[in-house]
Design a protein around this motif. Structure first.
Motif, PDB file in Angstrom:
ATOM      1  N   LEU A  76       0.799  -1.228   0.000  1.00 47.65           N
ATOM      2  CA  LEU A  76       0.000   0.000   0.000  1.00 47.65           C
ATOM      3  C   LEU A  76       0.836   1.285   0.000  1.00 47.65           C
ATOM      4  CD1 LEU A  76      -3.030  -0.872   2.329  1.00 47.65           C
ATOM      5  CD2 LEU A  76      -3.050  -0.433  -0.130  1.00 47.65           C
ATOM      6  N   PRO A  77       1.848   1.435   0.875  1.00 44.46           N
ATOM      7  CA  PRO A  77       2.617   2.690   0.843  1.00 44.46           C
ATOM      8  C   PRO A  77       3.361   2.892  -0.471  1.00 44.46           C
ATOM      9  CG  PRO A  77       2.978   1.495   2.895  1.00 44.46           C
ATOM     10  CD  PRO A  77       2.274   0.555   1.983  1.00 44.46           C
ATOM     11  N   ALA A  78       3.958   1.825  -0.992  1.00 46.53           N
ATOM     12  CA  ALA A  78       4.664   1.940  -2.271  1.00 46.53           C
ATOM     13  C   ALA A  78       3.689   2.242  -3.397  1.00 46.53           C
ATOM     14  CB  ALA A  78       5.422   0.642  -2.560  1.00 46.53           C
ATOM     15  N   ASN A  79       2.511   1.643  -3.332  1.00 52.57           N
ATOM     16  CA  ASN A  79       1.460   1.907  -4.304  1.00 52.57           C
ATOM     17  C   ASN A  79       1.069   3.382  -4.268  1.00 52.57           C
ATOM     18  OD1 ASN A  79      -0.749   1.830  -5.985  1.00 52.57           O
ATOM     19  ND2 ASN A  79      -1.885   0.303  -4.830  1.00 52.57           N
ATOM     20  N   MET A  80       0.908   3.902  -3.064  1.00 51.89           N
ATOM     21  CA  MET A  80       0.576   5.313  -2.895  1.00 51.89           C
ATOM     22  C   MET A  80       1.651   6.207  -3.513  1.00 51.89           C
ATOM     23  SD  MET A  80       0.600   7.484   0.635  1.00 51.89           S
ATOM     24  CE  MET A  80       2.365   7.159   0.735  1.00 51.89           C
ATOM     25  N   GLY A 139      11.168   0.124  -6.227  1.00 46.60           N
ATOM     26  CA  GLY A 139      12.345   0.286  -7.084  1.00 46.60           C
ATOM     27  C   GLY A 139      12.033   1.073  -8.338  1.00 46.60           C
ATOM     28  N   ALA A 140      10.877   0.801  -8.932  1.00 43.79           N
ATOM     29  CA  ALA A 140      10.487   1.505 -10.157  1.00 43.79           C
ATOM     30  C   ALA A 140      10.291   2.995  -9.896  1.00 43.79           C
ATOM     31  CB  ALA A 140       9.211   0.892 -10.725  1.00 43.79           C
ATOM     32  N   THR A 141       9.685   3.320  -8.759  1.00 43.76           N
ATOM     33  CA  THR A 141       9.426   4.726  -8.435  1.00 43.76           C
ATOM     34  C   THR A 141      10.719   5.486  -8.186  1.00 43.76           C
ATOM     35  OG1 THR A 141       7.328   4.051  -7.424  1.00 43.76           O
ATOM     36  CG2 THR A 141       8.098   6.264  -6.949  1.00 43.76           C
ATOM     37  N   ALA A 242       5.666  15.279  -4.770  1.00 49.39           N
ATOM     38  CA  ALA A 242       5.582  13.818  -4.678  1.00 49.39           C
ATOM     39  C   ALA A 242       6.985  13.238  -4.809  1.00 49.39           C
ATOM     40  CB  ALA A 242       4.678  13.259  -5.774  1.00 49.39           C
ATOM     41  N   SER A 243       7.218  12.130  -4.112  1.00 48.42           N
ATOM     42  CA  SER A 243       8.518  11.473  -4.188  1.00 48.42           C
ATOM     43  C   SER A 243       8.369  10.007  -3.817  1.00 48.42           C
ATOM     44  CB  SER A 243       9.530  12.142  -3.242  1.00 48.42           C
ATOM     45  OG  SER A 243       9.183  11.902  -1.890  1.00 48.42           O
ATOM     46  N   ALA A 244       9.379   9.229  -4.151  1.00 49.48           N
ATOM     47  CA  ALA A 244       9.361   7.803  -3.815  1.00 49.48           C
ATOM     48  C   ALA A 244       9.411   7.587  -2.313  1.00 49.48           C
ATOM     49  CB  ALA A 244      10.550   7.105  -4.490  1.00 49.48           C
ATOM     50  N   ASN A 245       9.984   8.541  -1.586  1.00 49.35           N
ATOM     51  CA  ASN A 245      10.131   8.401  -0.138  1.00 49.35           C
ATOM     52  C   ASN A 245       8.804   8.465   0.603  1.00 49.35           C
ATOM     53  OD1 ASN A 245      11.917   8.140   2.172  1.00 49.35           O
ATOM     54  ND2 ASN A 245      11.353  10.250   2.669  1.00 49.35           N
ATOM     55  N   MET A 246       7.740   8.886  -0.079  1.00 45.19           N
ATOM     56  CA  MET A 246       6.426   8.950   0.564  1.00 45.19           C
ATOM     57  C   MET A 246       5.974   7.570   1.035  1.00 45.19           C
ATOM     58  SD  MET A 246       4.619  11.493  -2.202  1.00 45.19           S
ATOM     59  CE  MET A 246       2.953  11.268  -1.575  1.00 45.19           C
ATOM     60  N   GLY A 247       6.463   6.523   0.382  1.00 49.74           N
ATOM     61  CA  GLY A 247       6.054   5.163   0.732  1.00 49.74           C
ATOM     62  C   GLY A 247       7.146   4.378   1.416  1.00 49.74           C
ATOM     63  N   ASN A 248       7.855   4.995   2.356  1.00 51.21           N
ATOM     64  CA  ASN A 248       8.961   4.299   3.022  1.00 51.21           C
ATOM     65  C   ASN A 248       8.457   3.105   3.829  1.00 51.21           C
ATOM     66  OD1 ASN A 248       8.642   5.124   6.030  1.00 51.21           O
ATOM     67  ND2 ASN A 248       8.500   7.068   4.925  1.00 51.21           N
ATOM     68  N   ASP A 249       9.368   2.202   4.151  1.00 51.79           N
ATOM     69  CA  ASP A 249       9.010   0.930   4.779  1.00 51.79           C
ATOM     70  C   ASP A 249       8.312   1.096   6.123  1.00 51.79           C
ATOM     71  OD1 ASP A 249      10.185  -0.252   2.616  1.00 51.79           O
ATOM     72  OD2 ASP A 249      12.083  -0.712   3.626  1.00 51.79           O
ATOM     73  N   GLY A 250       8.629   2.167   6.848  1.00 51.11           N
ATOM     74  CA  GLY A 250       8.030   2.360   8.168  1.00 51.11           C
ATOM     75  C   GLY A 250       6.534   2.567   8.126  1.00 51.11           C
ATOM     76  N   VAL A 251       6.022   3.041   6.984  1.00 57.23           N
ATOM     77  CA  VAL A 251       4.583   3.276   6.865  1.00 57.23           C
ATOM     78  C   VAL A 251       3.814   1.960   6.929  1.00 57.23           C
ATOM     79  CG1 VAL A 251       2.774   4.291   5.432  1.00 57.23           C
ATOM     80  CG2 VAL A 251       5.033   5.354   5.510  1.00 57.23           C
ATOM     81  N   VAL A 252       4.394   0.891   6.399  1.00 58.01           N
ATOM     82  CA  VAL A 252       3.728  -0.418   6.421  1.00 58.01           C
ATOM     83  C   VAL A 252       3.452  -0.841   7.853  1.00 58.01           C
ATOM     84  CG1 VAL A 252       3.917  -2.850   5.796  1.00 58.01           C
ATOM     85  CG2 VAL A 252       4.825  -1.116   4.266  1.00 58.01           C
TER      86      VAL A 252
END
Length: 322
Positions: A76-80, A139-141, A242-252
């Protein structure tokens, strides 16, 4: 013949012990903050806590539906983040936010659709599928953005979705509160909601009751992806970038924590969707409180982890008794 009406009501809609404990812990925490960190109750800080809780809660609502069905979505966070980046790219180039917003939501739905098909139709393990999806799209983001933020978005987009028209209360808070109520009512009163709980409780019994299990599982992941897309819209407007960091692992961890603290069973078939929003508020208040009283970041992780373990253990005991 077994029917959907044979699913016991308490299993579907009962007020779980975890939910009661979470509400109590939140109340006690607020009282303690009144004595030791009165700055917490400053208006700006309260609005900030509500805003953070709402954004986390939106993702938690999506996760809650998936967990009720008996799955999990770690992507979900990476998707976001991917949806936010795609939409921001388009808006920066064209200046048109009316298409940028649907791009964000459609990206979330597409990733959810892939996850749902893999779990429902290919019978792949949800944890593995969504973990792999998280890795791929993260990785893609990062590759697409070169780890840079995308800014200079249309002012109209930021003004619309980050507005504070009444008493400086962010519209995001209002949006999430309304959505939480609507989804909770649908999960409790609609046939689709009853199917979701039935699948989470016992998919074999649900199959005998002629519940379209594959479609229910698929729909849950698409819904979660939609919530990721909506979060991308609101968070991008709030940050103005917007940035790739918005979906960092800690959000999960925070998303799963919000669901568990909100009484959503990790074994499926139990919990209320609005409880995930309460869990998000508790997680946000706990983090904010520890920051205000000077607890180090790493110690705060230890405390949050210990709280989550305690709730999971309680959930396990409840599952064993049943």
């Amino acid at each position: 013949m077994t029917t959907i009406d044979d699913v016991p009501a308490p299993a579907r809609f009962g007020l779980s012990r975890q939910l009661v404990i979470s509400a109590t812990v939140l109340a006690v925490l607020l009282i303690i903050l009144g004595f030791y960190a009165p700055n917490f109750f400053r208006y700006n800080n309260l609005m900030n806590v509500l805003l953070q809780s709402s954004l986390l809660g939106l993702l938690a609502i999506g996760m809650a539906v998936v967990m009720i069905v008996g799955g999990i979505d770690l992507s979900l966070p990476a998707n976001m983040a991917m949806g936010a980046v795609f939409g921001a790219f388009y808006m920066k180039v064209t200046g048109d936010w009316t298409i940028g917003v649907p791009i964000m939501i459609a990206t979330g739905m597409a990733v959810g659709l892939i996850n749902g098909c893999a779990v429902a139709y290919l019978r792949m393990i949800p944890f593995v599928v969504t973990l792999a999806m998280m890795t791929v799209i993260s990785g893609a983001t990062v590759w697409l953005t070169n780890s840079l933020s995308i800014s200079q978005l249309p002012p109209a987009f930021v003004a619309l979705f980050d507005a504070r028209p009444l008493f400086r209360v962010p519209l995001t808070v209002v949006y999430v509160a309304i959505l939480s109520i609507v989804v909770s009512v649908l999960m409790r009163s609609s046939i689709i909601g009853r199917w979701a709980y039935a699948v989470g409780i016992n998919d074999r019994a649900a199959r005998v009751a002629r519940v379209p299990i594959k479609n229910v599982v698929l729909a849950s992941y698409v819904f979660a992806g939609t919530m990721a897309g909506l979060t991308a819209v609101l968070l991008t407007a709030r940050l103005g970038s917007a940035s790739a960091n918005m979906g960092n692992d800690g959000v999960v961890l925070d998303i799963v924590s919000a669901c568990v603290l909100g009484g959503i069973s990790i074994y499926g078939g139990s919990g209320r969707v609005w409880g995930a929003l309460l869990g998000a508020i508790l997680i946000t208040v706990l983090s904010n409180a520890m920051n205000l009283i000077g607890v180090s970041f790493y110690l705060s992780l230890v405390i949050k982890g210990a709280v989550i373990i305690g709730f999971v253990a309680a959930d396990r005991r409840k599952e064993t008794r049943q």
